[in-house]
Design a protein around this motif. Structure first.
Motif, PDB file in Angstrom:
ATOM      1  N   LEU B  59      -5.835  28.221  10.978  1.00  0.00           N
ATOM      2  CA  LEU B  59      -7.080  28.137  10.213  1.00  0.00           C
ATOM      3  C   LEU B  59      -8.288  28.372  11.115  1.00  0.00           C
ATOM      4  O   LEU B  59      -9.326  28.834  10.659  1.00  0.00           O
ATOM      5  N   GLN B  61      -8.285  30.385  13.701  1.00  0.00           N
ATOM      6  CA  GLN B  61      -8.173  31.722  14.295  1.00  0.00           C
ATOM      7  C   GLN B  61      -8.922  32.769  13.477  1.00  0.00           C
ATOM      8  O   GLN B  61      -9.488  32.449  12.439  1.00  0.00           O
ATOM      9  N   TYR B  62      -8.906  34.011  13.969  1.00  0.00           N
ATOM     10  CA  TYR B  62      -9.249  35.140  13.113  1.00  0.00           C
ATOM     11  C   TYR B  62      -8.271  35.122  11.945  1.00  0.00           C
ATOM     12  O   TYR B  62      -7.163  34.598  12.069  1.00  0.00           O
ATOM     13  N   GLY B  63      -8.684  35.699  10.834  1.00  0.00           N
ATOM     14  CA  GLY B  63      -7.796  35.619   9.683  1.00  0.00           C
ATOM     15  C   GLY B  63      -7.790  36.890   8.864  1.00  0.00           C
ATOM     16  O   GLY B  63      -8.438  37.873   9.204  1.00  0.00           O
ATOM     17  N   ARG B  64      -7.074  36.804   7.765  1.00  0.00           N
ATOM     18  CA  ARG B  64      -6.934  37.929   6.847  1.00  0.00           C
ATOM     19  C   ARG B  64      -8.329  38.340   6.344  1.00  0.00           C
ATOM     20  O   ARG B  64      -9.106  37.509   5.889  1.00  0.00           O
ATOM     21  N   THR B  65      -8.619  39.641   6.407  1.00  0.00           N
ATOM     22  CA  THR B  65      -9.946  40.126   6.010  1.00  0.00           C
ATOM     23  C   THR B  65     -10.261  39.759   4.556  1.00  0.00           C
ATOM     24  O   THR B  65     -11.379  39.364   4.232  1.00  0.00           O
ATOM     25  N   SER B 272     -14.290  44.329   7.050  1.00  0.00           N
ATOM     26  CA  SER B 272     -13.908  44.110   8.452  1.00  0.00           C
ATOM     27  C   SER B 272     -14.944  44.720   9.393  1.00  0.00           C
ATOM     28  O   SER B 272     -15.124  44.263  10.517  1.00  0.00           O
ATOM     29  N   LEU B 276     -15.804  40.953   9.723  1.00  0.00           N
ATOM     30  CA  LEU B 276     -14.390  40.692  10.041  1.00  0.00           C
ATOM     31  C   LEU B 276     -13.689  39.899   8.941  1.00  0.00           C
ATOM     32  O   LEU B 276     -12.841  40.428   8.246  1.00  0.00           O
ATOM     33  N   ASN B 277     -14.028  38.623   8.806  1.00  0.00           N
ATOM     34  CA  ASN B 277     -13.507  37.845   7.680  1.00  0.00           C
ATOM     35  C   ASN B 277     -14.443  36.668   7.452  1.00  0.00           C
ATOM     36  O   ASN B 277     -15.221  36.311   8.330  1.00  0.00           O
ATOM     37  N   SER B 279     -15.518  32.863   7.098  1.00  0.00           N
ATOM     38  CA  SER B 279     -15.075  31.680   7.844  1.00  0.00           C
ATOM     39  C   SER B 279     -13.906  30.977   7.145  1.00  0.00           C
ATOM     40  O   SER B 279     -14.003  30.592   5.977  1.00  0.00           O
ATOM     41  N   GLN B 280     -12.805  30.793   7.873  1.00  0.00           N
ATOM     42  CA  GLN B 280     -11.667  30.084   7.286  1.00  0.00           C
ATOM     43  C   GLN B 280     -11.955  28.592   7.157  1.00  0.00           C
ATOM     44  O   GLN B 280     -11.295  27.904   6.376  1.00  0.00           O
TER      45      GLN B 280
END
Lengths: 421, 421
Positions: B59, B61-65, B272, B276-277, B279-280
């Motif tokens: 959660l 990390q970088y995540g799904r766009t 992206s 990028l994505n 915020s998770q």
């Protein structure tokens, strides 16, 4: 870019040297309770700073486009990165990616304007330029000296009726090459950029991740406040999920303070058109962490820095061991920081090679050509050591050794076969 | 836009009918502990859904766009907004503003492509179009029927060698006019848009804030999955600071499923490039709240809906009382939902009038011309009742009455003076 992050999900059992992510090792320090602590700490700070306002409520509201934690970031940038900002020159962004998406079309409004970049360069930059309708011109790979290459590009562009307005650069531990620019080269680049009125976008995502060797002043610090926009991100120091980055304008634009103020307003306006403002919840989390750490993230990231240093050492040692028998055909750099090593191989490393590595050798690596504008990087690989643990680095590099040996062998066989006929 | 939010800060003691913000009244329910609860609830949910992964780490990390809470939002949209999405047609965005910034340049890639909008229209839309390099053509204010106005615009644009690709619309409780479109008009608009291959961007920010009267199906529900992109936001239902919105593509684009899939990929790619994505952390907060509320936010927003209804009633009653003596010269609508009332006055309401209102009468209101493409809205005012408490609404509307009376008097005096000479 996200492709780099998503490739890892496609081959879950493979060892990935592809993703340039920060390690997850130390995210436990940011569990729910710690996030809440940081948020609450910033909330208390804001309440003291603005005793009249119902600050808890206003943190959840729409907010200032340029952000609310600039005063804390100013302190951190000065302490940690030798970057001397003031709040009125700073904009909080939704990660460094948004900073690029704001700067490129704003600095290159005319169709004849172009942005310069090294070849290879970070994909996020070329993608932001593409989305913003800005043409990127790569610096010649045939000229080793960047300042000289810029000079050449500027002249060529002028002859073509175009104009270089921006130079994108990661001076500290470049993504994808791991290269660090020395002070002399930085100064030469600043000289030519000032002369040619080119704004330098200094992306300093990796500056705080130096493992040994001499520290070199940032372009922003060397610039005397004329042409460098300093970009930084909390994705590597705190966590990518906060999606908080920062851009800092120089004091003036080529000596013109009003031009800088006008640029700041243009960038803020564009930000309001793209995302209104960066989440005040995640800004408060970053702000609370900065308060907790007394304005410097150096101690906070120390465990990660130690871990990355060890990973780099393991990777370099294993590369030496695995490639000792063919060291005349293989080369790589020894970066003193950052997340990446660049490996040169004596054959073309393309999409097929990626598939071959993943399926037959259980490793995922990035072709350097993925970051390139031409074929100059076709025989190079980017290896990220930031997201793999040491044991898997050893196994993965050994597997890479087998892959490389097999490719060299087949190249030699083809050559031998060709010699026969 | 942010100007609307920042204007309130400039005159801190004035009563503001300018800011179309949600009320802060109920943000206490989202104090630090509640945010943590929501985050932790989503985290547990994700851990159960993906038992193998270290979900807490990922959660951060970088995540799904395209985002991670689409499956929960699908459920909420179906329950609360009669919008029937599937996860593969949905993209989580950094607020509705980013959704606009993604859709406009993607749907209007050619310089001849234009977006249609009502006149007046939401400023965030025109700004996103400007940032994306997309021309906006306002529908004629001389044709009351929107479908007919679209038809006329389409023909005119065709003659000019241009093409309408997008229609932006807030069918429920429009910002800035408060207008609600009835089902017949919605269907007519869909007919002409399908015939002319125009994608409808249905901005449904206010759909859940209906206070009385008949509910009308969303454009997306009426469309049968051919031409409506449904935009929604958690800024009004949860809090602006989460910066989480959603866009849902129709099943097909004018019958072509592959075209819709391709559009989804293009939008994700552009996202992206911009951020990028999303915020998770804030996605997890929204996701956790959706889990807590069993997939519907109707109960969660009920106190706010009751509060807004009361505010609207107070404003309408006070308008009637204050303007009774001059009701032949003043008009306003009676919206059954949303945040806004549109007031017609018999004089030009411009920037000077705003200053006059703020300094002499202690109130801040928005000229409707601020949202307009021409002079057609020069004698109108947008009154937001979402962010002021009832007592201040009474006082503020009374002050507005004094201002209006004084303006009418001076207009009459000028007329009398003119008659003398």
């Amino acid at each position: 870019m996200n492709f780099l992050n998503e490739v890892a999900d496609e081959f879950p059992s493979a060892i990935s040297f592809a993703a340039g992510r920060p390690t997850d090792q130390f995210f436990d320090r940011l569990n729910g309770g710690a996030l809440l602590d940081a948020f609450a700490r910033y909330e208390r700070h804001a309440r003291v700073a603005h005793p009249q306002s119902k600050e808890r409520s206003s943190l959840l509201q729409y907010g200032r486009t340029a952000g609310i934690i600039g005063h804390l970031v100013v302190q951190q940038l000065a302490t940690d990165e030798d970057v001397h900002a003031t709040s009125d020159r700073l904009i909080m962004t939704s990660g460094c990616q948004e900073a690029l998406a704001l700067c490129l079309p704003t600095l290159c409004p005319d169709r004849r304007d172009v942005a310069l970049a090294c070849n290879p360069t970070y994909i996020g930059f070329t993608c932001a330029a593409q989305a913003g309708g800005v043409d990127v011109v790569p610096l010649s790979t045939k000229i080793a000296d960047i300042a000289e290459a810029i000079d050449r590009s500027v002249s060529q562009l002028r002859r073509d009726g175009r104009r270089a307005r921006v130079l994108y650069l990661i001076p500290n531990f470049d993504n994808p090459t791991g290269r660090m620019l020395d002070e002399g080269h930085r100064k030469d680049i600043l000289d030519i950029c000032r002369r040619s009125r080119i704004v330098v976008l200094e992306d300093n995502a990796y500056g705080m991740f130096q493992y040994d060797g001499e520290t070199i002043r940032s372009m922003s610090a060397l610039d005397q406040g004329e042409c460098v926009i300093h970009l930084s991100t909390f994705s590597k120091t705190v966590a990518p999920a906060v999606r908080v980055g920062t851009l800092v304008l120089p004091e003036s634009l080529f000596g013109d303070c009003e031009a800088r103020k006008s640029l700041w307003h243009q960038l803020v306006q564009r930000k309001s058109y793209l995302t209104l403002n960066t989440s005040q919840i995640t800004q408060a989390i970053v702000g609370g962490l900065l308060l907790q750490e007394n304005g410097s993230l150096k101690e906070w990231i120390r465990p990660a820095v130690d871990w990355y240093r060890h990973n780099r050492d393991v990777m370099l040692r294993q590369l030496e061991q695995v490639f000792a028998p063919i060291c005349d055909q293989i080369g790589w750099n020894r970066p003193s920081g950052g997340f990446f090593v660049a490996l040169d191989v004596p054959f073309r490393f393309d999409a097929d090679a990626v598939t071959d590595c993943a399926t037959k050798y259980g490793i995922i690596v990035m072709p350097m050509s993925f970051f390139a504008f031409d074929e100059s990087q076709d025989q190079r690989i980017r290896l990220a050591f930031s997201w793999v643990d040491p044991e898997r680095i050893r196994i993965g590099i050994e597997a890479l050794g087998h892959f490389v040996a097999s490719r060299i062998k087949s190249v030699q066989e083809v050559q031998t076969t060709c010699n026969i006929f």
